[in-house]
Design a protein around this motif. Structure first.
Motif, PDB file in Angstrom:
ATOM      1  N   ARG A  93       0.831  -1.200   0.000  1.00 23.55           N
ATOM      2  CA  ARG A  93       0.000   0.000   0.000  1.00 23.55           C
ATOM      3  C   ARG A  93       0.868   1.253   0.000  1.00 23.55           C
ATOM      4  N   LEU A  94       1.968   1.196   0.779  1.00 19.66           N
ATOM      5  CA  LEU A  94       2.882   2.336   0.825  1.00 19.66           C
ATOM      6  C   LEU A  94       3.513   2.569  -0.536  1.00 19.66           C
ATOM      7  N   ARG A  95       3.856   1.473  -1.221  1.00 24.67           N
ATOM      8  CA  ARG A  95       4.492   1.604  -2.521  1.00 24.67           C
ATOM      9  C   ARG A  95       3.529   2.242  -3.523  1.00 24.67           C
ATOM     10  N   ALA A  96       2.262   1.831  -3.457  1.00 23.68           N
ATOM     11  CA  ALA A  96       1.256   2.422  -4.334  1.00 23.68           C
ATOM     12  C   ALA A  96       1.141   3.920  -4.058  1.00 23.68           C
ATOM     13  N   LYS A  97       1.151   4.260  -2.776  1.00 20.04           N
ATOM     14  CA  LYS A  97       1.086   5.657  -2.370  1.00 20.04           C
ATOM     15  C   LYS A  97       2.292   6.431  -2.924  1.00 20.04           C
ATOM     16  N   ALA A  98       3.454   5.823  -2.820  1.00 21.62           N
ATOM     17  CA  ALA A  98       4.681   6.461  -3.304  1.00 21.62           C
ATOM     18  C   ALA A  98       4.608   6.700  -4.803  1.00 21.62           C
ATOM     19  N   ASN A  99       4.076   5.711  -5.523  1.00 24.90           N
ATOM     20  CA  ASN A  99       3.981   5.846  -6.971  1.00 24.90           C
ATOM     21  C   ASN A  99       3.025   6.964  -7.359  1.00 24.90           C
ATOM     22  N   LYS A 100       1.945   7.115  -6.576  1.00 20.65           N
ATOM     23  CA  LYS A 100       1.024   8.220  -6.830  1.00 20.65           C
ATOM     24  C   LYS A 100       1.725   9.553  -6.603  1.00 20.65           C
ATOM     25  N   MET A 101       2.497   9.620  -5.517  1.00 19.25           N
ATOM     26  CA  MET A 101       3.189  10.868  -5.187  1.00 19.25           C
ATOM     27  C   MET A 101       4.208  11.233  -6.258  1.00 19.25           C
ATOM     28  N   LYS A 102       4.826  10.211  -6.847  1.00 16.98           N
ATOM     29  CA  LYS A 102       5.840  10.474  -7.867  1.00 16.98           C
ATOM     30  C   LYS A 102       5.232  11.128  -9.097  1.00 16.98           C
ATOM     31  N   LYS A 103       3.927  10.941  -9.286  1.00 13.35           N
ATOM     32  CA  LYS A 103       3.261  11.523 -10.450  1.00 13.35           C
ATOM     33  C   LYS A 103       2.759  12.939 -10.165  1.00 13.35           C
ATOM     34  N   SER A 104       2.960  13.398  -8.928  1.00 13.50           N
ATOM     35  CA  SER A 104       2.453  14.703  -8.536  1.00 13.50           C
ATOM     36  C   SER A 104       3.116  15.830  -9.329  1.00 13.50           C
ATOM     37  N   THR A 105       2.404  16.937  -9.422  1.00 14.71           N
ATOM     38  CA  THR A 105       2.951  18.084 -10.139  1.00 14.71           C
ATOM     39  C   THR A 105       3.855  18.902  -9.225  1.00 14.71           C
TER      40      THR A 105
END
Length: 65
Positions: free
Chosen positions: A30-42
């Protein structure tokens, strides 16, 4: 830092777990998924945090097995 302790703190923050709780494989995923979302942030700061988080998660994965 990349010490597992701070990863637990982040898990507590993002997943709403107790800071002392052991992180299960599911939590790490779940943390990794969260991290991947954050990496796409503007926002750059958020992207950097996502990268850092992803690094810590993969580190934690390697530590346990």
């Amino acid at each position: 830092g990349s010490r597992p302790g701070s990863l637990k703190r982040k898990a507590a923050m993002y997943l709403g777990k107790g800071a002392g709780d052991k992180l299960s494989k599911t939590d790490l995923k779940r943390l990794r998924a969260k991290a991947n979302k954050m990496k796409k942030s503007t926002k750059k700061a958020e992207r950097d945090r996502g990268t850092q988080l992803a690094r810590q998660v993969s580190f934690a994965f390697n530590m346990r097995d």
